[in-house]
Design an enzyme around this catalytic site. Structure first.
Site, PDB file in Angstrom:
ATOM      1  N   LYS A  96      77.779  -8.666 -58.495  1.00  0.00           N
ATOM      2  CA  LYS A  96      77.585  -7.260 -58.871  1.00  0.00           C
ATOM      3  C   LYS A  96      78.366  -6.897 -60.128  1.00  0.00           C
ATOM      4  O   LYS A  96      77.869  -6.209 -60.985  1.00  0.00           O
ATOM      5  CB  LYS A  96      78.120  -6.302 -57.791  1.00  0.00           C
ATOM      6  CG  LYS A  96      77.511  -6.381 -56.447  1.00  0.00           C
ATOM      7  CD  LYS A  96      78.037  -5.250 -55.555  1.00  0.00           C
ATOM      8  CE  LYS A  96      79.508  -5.306 -55.224  1.00  0.00           C
ATOM      9  NZ  LYS A  96      79.913  -6.421 -54.366  1.00  0.00           N
ATOM     10  N   ARG A 105      85.842 -18.315 -58.055  1.00  0.00           N
ATOM     11  CA  ARG A 105      85.890 -17.174 -58.959  1.00  0.00           C
ATOM     12  C   ARG A 105      87.277 -17.076 -59.606  1.00  0.00           C
ATOM     13  O   ARG A 105      88.293 -17.296 -58.957  1.00  0.00           O
ATOM     14  CB  ARG A 105      85.592 -15.920 -58.161  1.00  0.00           C
ATOM     15  CG  ARG A 105      85.433 -14.696 -59.004  1.00  0.00           C
ATOM     16  CD  ARG A 105      84.455 -13.775 -58.379  1.00  0.00           C
ATOM     17  NE  ARG A 105      85.116 -12.853 -57.475  1.00  0.00           N
ATOM     18  CZ  ARG A 105      84.570 -11.704 -57.090  1.00  0.00           C
ATOM     19  NH1 ARG A 105      83.376 -11.357 -57.513  1.00  0.00           N
ATOM     20  NH2 ARG A 105      85.212 -10.912 -56.264  1.00  0.00           N
TER      21      ARG A 105
HETATM   22  P1  AMP Z   1      85.992  -5.270 -55.388  1.00  0.00           P
HETATM   23  O1  AMP Z   1      86.673  -5.657 -56.639  1.00  0.00           O
HETATM   24  O2  AMP Z   1      84.889  -4.261 -55.588  1.00  0.00           O
HETATM   25  O3  AMP Z   1      85.498  -6.468 -54.601  1.00  0.00           O
HETATM   26  O4  AMP Z   1      87.074  -4.531 -54.456  1.00  0.00           O
HETATM   27  C1  AMP Z   1      88.251  -5.168 -54.043  1.00  0.00           C
HETATM   28  C2  AMP Z   1      88.836  -4.431 -52.851  1.00  0.00           C
HETATM   29  O5  AMP Z   1      89.144  -3.074 -53.214  1.00  0.00           O
HETATM   30  C3  AMP Z   1      87.932  -4.307 -51.634  1.00  0.00           C
HETATM   31  O6  AMP Z   1      87.963  -5.466 -50.809  1.00  0.00           O
HETATM   32  C4  AMP Z   1      88.525  -3.073 -50.939  1.00  0.00           C
HETATM   33  O7  AMP Z   1      89.726  -3.396 -50.276  1.00  0.00           O
HETATM   34  C5  AMP Z   1      88.889  -2.191 -52.129  1.00  0.00           C
HETATM   35  N1  AMP Z   1      87.772  -1.299 -52.501  1.00  0.00           N
HETATM   36  C6  AMP Z   1      87.055  -1.317 -53.664  1.00  0.00           C
HETATM   37  N2  AMP Z   1      86.090  -0.364 -53.653  1.00  0.00           N
HETATM   38  C7  AMP Z   1      86.186   0.271 -52.446  1.00  0.00           C
HETATM   39  C8  AMP Z   1      85.451   1.315 -51.823  1.00  0.00           C
HETATM   40  N3  AMP Z   1      84.402   1.907 -52.416  1.00  0.00           N
HETATM   41  N4  AMP Z   1      85.852   1.697 -50.580  1.00  0.00           N
HETATM   42  C9  AMP Z   1      86.910   1.120 -49.962  1.00  0.00           C
HETATM   43  N5  AMP Z   1      87.618   0.106 -50.476  1.00  0.00           N
HETATM   44  C10 AMP Z   1      87.271  -0.324 -51.727  1.00  0.00           C
END
Ligand code: AMP
Length: 213
Positions: free
Chosen positions: A13, A127
């Protein structure tokens, strides 16, 4: 244009969101990147978010919704944005919808990048991320020009704590429980588009360009 990227962690994504942002001249808004920037800067929000992130859990909706709404209220978002990692729960999607309705607008596309679970764990352990600018690479499928160094800002690339295998398993189960229902949610709203995330990143992007044309 307001675009939401859906898909399991590690589906690609972020990579696609960044290409969409570049092509359409709209900001790439990643709640994960906002949390990581806060962790790096040692803010209270960062300290609170880290507790959940390190375990592969979601940061509570109250915190997440606020930072997202503040971000999209900024001037550079007035012509649209691509959201990467938000919403991740139905309540988050409902708040976003009701805020957009107040502004007389709505989500244009929710693009689901589909990758089966079997592929996800291998992908995530390969990654590598730049903690400075948020760019992500893969040691096999998306190599930086110089090994271990970010193409965009020259910083060192690392395996994020939350990309480690034990955390990835938690993140996948959280994804299935809390985030996957959003596919149905946006389908019912008539804005869902699906792309196959198992093909080469360039081809995934071509499929997305077709959708957004
Ligand atoms: P990402 O980089 O999008 O994979 O996000 C890394 C981590 O940040 C996730 O595993 C969650 O712990 C937290 N996180 C990011 N976006 C959200 C969201 N919309 N709601 C809750 N936790 C989030």
């Amino acid at each position: 244009m307001k675009i939401i990227m859906l898909g399991a962690p590690g589906a690609g994504k972020g990579t696609q969101a960044s290409r969409i942002a570049e092509k359409f001249g709209i900001p790439h808004v990643s709640t994960g990147d906002i949390f990581r920037a806060n962790i790096k800067n040692g803010t209270e929000l960062g300290k609170e978010a880290k507790k959940y992130m390190d375990q592969g859990q979601l940061v509570p909706d109250e915190l997440t919704v606020k930072i997202l709404l503040d971000r999209v209220a900024q001037d550079d978002c007035k012509n649209g944005y691509v959201l990467d990692g938000f919403p991740r729960t139905i309540p988050q999607a409902e708040v976003l919808d009701s805020e957009l309705t107040k502004l007389g607008t709505s989500v244009d596309y929710a693009i689901n990048v589909e990758v089966p679970d079997d592929n996800i764990i291998g992908r995530m352990s390969g990654r590598r991320a730049c903690l400075k600018c948020g760019a992500t690479y893969h040691i096999v499928t998306l190599k930086p020009k110089k090994e271990g160094i970010c193409d965009k800002c020259g910083s060192e690339l690392v395996l994020r704590d939350d990309d480690k295998p034990e955390t990835v398993k938690n993140r996948l189960s959280v994804y299935h429980d809390q985030t996957q229902p959003l596919i149905d949610y946006y389908n019912k709203k008539g804005v869902l588009k699906e792309v196959d995330g198992t093909i080469a990143p360039d081809d995934v992007f071509k499929a997305i360009e077709e959708i957004l044309k």
